[in-house]
Design a protein around this motif. Sequence first.
Motif, PDB file in Angstrom:
ATOM      1  N   PHE A   1      53.770  49.220  41.985  1.00 45.48           N
ATOM      2  CA  PHE A   1      53.410  49.310  43.402  1.00 45.48           C
ATOM      3  C   PHE A   1      52.468  48.183  43.839  1.00 45.48           C
ATOM      4  N   TYR A   2      52.177  47.246  42.948  1.00 44.29           N
ATOM      5  CA  TYR A   2      51.353  46.063  43.251  1.00 44.29           C
ATOM      6  C   TYR A   2      49.964  46.435  43.755  1.00 44.29           C
ATOM      7  N   ILE A   3      49.481  47.602  43.366  1.00 45.10           N
ATOM      8  CA  ILE A   3      48.165  48.048  43.835  1.00 45.10           C
ATOM      9  C   ILE A   3      47.058  47.211  43.195  1.00 45.10           C
ATOM     10  N   LEU A   4      47.160  46.983  41.898  1.00 41.16           N
ATOM     11  CA  LEU A   4      46.108  46.228  41.203  1.00 41.16           C
ATOM     12  C   LEU A   4      46.027  44.775  41.661  1.00 41.16           C
ATOM     13  N   PRO A   5      47.156  44.066  41.844  1.00 42.05           N
ATOM     14  CA  PRO A   5      47.038  42.705  42.388  1.00 42.05           C
ATOM     15  C   PRO A   5      46.391  42.678  43.773  1.00 42.05           C
ATOM     16  N   ILE A   6      46.683  43.683  44.607  1.00 42.80           N
ATOM     17  CA  ILE A   6      46.083  43.730  45.940  1.00 42.80           C
ATOM     18  C   ILE A   6      44.580  43.993  45.844  1.00 42.80           C
ATOM     19  N   ILE A   7      44.197  44.886  44.914  1.00 45.85           N
ATOM     20  CA  ILE A   7      42.772  45.138  44.714  1.00 45.85           C
ATOM     21  C   ILE A   7      42.066  43.854  44.298  1.00 45.85           C
ATOM     22  N   TYR A   8      42.695  43.103  43.417  1.00 49.67           N
ATOM     23  CA  TYR A   8      42.050  41.866  42.981  1.00 49.67           C
ATOM     24  C   TYR A   8      41.963  40.864  44.130  1.00 49.67           C
ATOM     25  N   ALA A   9      42.977  40.823  44.999  1.00 53.94           N
ATOM     26  CA  ALA A   9      42.918  39.933  46.160  1.00 53.94           C
ATOM     27  C   ALA A   9      41.758  40.324  47.069  1.00 53.94           C
ATOM     28  N   ILE A  10      41.546  41.635  47.245  1.00 58.89           N
ATOM     29  CA  ILE A  10      40.419  42.100  48.062  1.00 58.89           C
ATOM     30  C   ILE A  10      39.097  41.695  47.424  1.00 58.89           C
ATOM     31  N   VAL A  11      39.022  41.797  46.100  1.00 58.29           N
ATOM     32  CA  VAL A  11      37.813  41.366  45.397  1.00 58.29           C
ATOM     33  C   VAL A  11      37.553  39.882  45.645  1.00 58.29           C
ATOM     34  N   MET A  12      38.601  39.075  45.627  1.00 54.09           N
ATOM     35  CA  MET A  12      38.426  37.642  45.863  1.00 54.09           C
ATOM     36  C   MET A  12      37.963  37.366  47.283  1.00 54.09           C
ATOM     37  N   LEU A  13      38.473  38.153  48.251  1.00 50.51           N
ATOM     38  CA  LEU A  13      38.002  37.994  49.628  1.00 50.51           C
ATOM     39  C   LEU A  13      36.514  38.335  49.728  1.00 50.51           C
TER      40      LEU A  13
ATOM     41  N   LEU B 232      44.714  45.350  35.543  1.00 53.67           N
ATOM     42  CA  LEU B 232      43.665  46.364  35.523  1.00 53.67           C
ATOM     43  C   LEU B 232      42.363  45.758  35.010  1.00 53.67           C
ATOM     44  N   TYR B 233      42.471  44.982  33.941  1.00 57.16           N
ATOM     45  CA  TYR B 233      41.273  44.342  33.389  1.00 57.16           C
ATOM     46  C   TYR B 233      40.602  43.474  34.450  1.00 57.16           C
ATOM     47  N   TYR B 234      41.366  42.614  35.114  1.00 54.05           N
ATOM     48  CA  TYR B 234      40.757  41.683  36.051  1.00 54.05           C
ATOM     49  C   TYR B 234      40.363  42.337  37.365  1.00 54.05           C
ATOM     50  N   ALA B 235      41.048  43.386  37.774  1.00 54.88           N
ATOM     51  CA  ALA B 235      40.623  44.104  38.978  1.00 54.88           C
ATOM     52  C   ALA B 235      39.269  44.778  38.743  1.00 54.88           C
ATOM     53  N   VAL B 236      39.125  45.471  37.615  1.00 52.86           N
ATOM     54  CA  VAL B 236      37.855  46.129  37.304  1.00 52.86           C
ATOM     55  C   VAL B 236      36.775  45.083  37.040  1.00 52.86           C
ATOM     56  N   ASN B 237      37.141  44.026  36.297  1.00 55.68           N
ATOM     57  CA  ASN B 237      36.192  42.951  36.030  1.00 55.68           C
ATOM     58  C   ASN B 237      35.708  42.326  37.339  1.00 55.68           C
ATOM     59  N   GLY B 238      36.634  42.129  38.290  1.00 55.15           N
ATOM     60  CA  GLY B 238      36.267  41.558  39.576  1.00 55.15           C
ATOM     61  C   GLY B 238      35.368  42.467  40.386  1.00 55.15           C
TER      62      GLY B 238
END
Length: 575
Positions: free
Chosen positions: A494-506, A546-552
Amino acid sequence: MNQTRTFLMFALLAVAYFLFLAWEKDYAPPPTAAASSSTAIPAAADGSVPGAIPSGSTASGNAPVIASATAGASQATAQLITITTDVLKLAVDTRGGSVVHADLLAYPDAPRTHKAPNPAPTVLLDNDPAHYFVAQNGLVSSSDTAPQDQPSHQAVFQSAKTAYTLADGQDELKVDLTWQDAAGLKVTKTYSFKRGSYVIGLDQRIDNGTDKPWQGNAYQQLLRVEPPKAGSWLANYTNPEIRSFQGAAWYTGEKFEKLPFKDFKEPKDQLDSQIKGGWAAMLRLYFFAAWIPPAEQTDHYVTETINPDSAQPRYLIRAVGPALSVAPGQSTTSEARLYLGPNVQGTLDAIAPGLDLTIDYGMFKLIAVPMHGVLSFFHSIAKNWGVAIILLVLLIKGLTWKLTAMQYRSSARMRKLAPRIQALKERYGDDKQKMQQATMELYKKEKVNPMGGCLPVLITMPVFYGLFYVLEYSLELRHAPFLWIPDLSAPDPFYILPIIYAIVMLGTQWLNPAAAGMDPAQAKMMKVMPLLFTVMFAFFPAGLCLYYAVNGLVGLGQQWWVTHHIDREETAKAA
């Protein structure tokens, strides 16, 4: 140096690296016709195409040729027999006693879901032409005996039954296949199975009932085609099975070596060596097949391409044992083992030295192996691989807390200096030398290290790649679920984790508004970074996302705290 800018550089390198790997697999030049080192041999009746053992390949120095059965022998009746244990279901062809199909019963081919609670088992060996992958073995005489009169992998053996099953409460199963010629030479192949084991014992007993000595060699070989690719480049790129190594591998007793299918055509890359204490394997993602001769035995190992001009050539790796001599009325037995099973880290070296190396993390092994160990430890506590990844994030963030704090502190101070740097640019114009001198003086005066933010990024990039290989190649993470994700080794559906990481980058960009001193082209690139990473991570394993979303998220919180602390320090100084 700005954290986001630095990470962008490494991210682009990562994207270029993976794109190159995918392009090479799809568009590499097709194999050219290679000159064979052996005599051309016609295909056998069962579809396999045996090769020839090059001269000098045996301990005696007199190499026999493993040839196809003649027309008369090919007309002999052969059949498939099934052998079922608690972990394997095999099909053995009585022509040669070859293992032509293997199901791994404990490893489903797809994640278990409510709609598909019992998916089909993973197929390792298969005699289907499109996925051809078989394990063959036999004996070949060093005399001038006609090919049809030799107990090679083309001879038709006899079996007492067509189906064998390891019964409940039974710990061992043995299956005998027999062959005998008109002169009185008898060969009995015995496959041995043990409960819970993927190791199959093979004994080839030679009873010489003739009036002449029998001399020859035992051999084992794996024969395989390159797995078919999907129709589109994108499907191949996102398929970890296609991205992973496919080809032959062997152990020399000291060193692990590999030969991808695309390099089989190169004569300089071919295996042709005497090896003691080695083994020969064909690898695929998560699983492999390997012939393991006795550790004290010296065998001749070779690789070869069968029918290189065909649309689907077959690739062979073979181990030929030392010369055997059986006097009239005497008998002898050749032994070997066949491993058909999973790549479970930390368990394979107990089967044969070096077998753990089939889990190949490449140059990141020094990072990936201990990281896998830490993940396994956390999994033993949490009982879920997703939670284990989160715990790994917290551990790494704790160990690098001071380094990342230094990075965020450097970024925050550089941001506050941005207006003054812009003023220097306006003052010195195109005089780059004076501009550089004035900038360095400003850094020295304000005690700011422009490279202070780079070190943590350089440290975390190997972690990124190490974790990538752990999540991509570790069998334990295959089909491991976490919340909405059915398989942490596959992309997030569902591409949820990539979107979370994009939000973290914003959020990171919001904490680092560096437009004042940044080149306009760089500023535009920074704006598209969240989209770039969303697309890139959409094709990465969900566990890595998951690793990079939580890390971010943790890093964003830490960066906010450091930035807020520096703002308070500046306010206190101004007061």
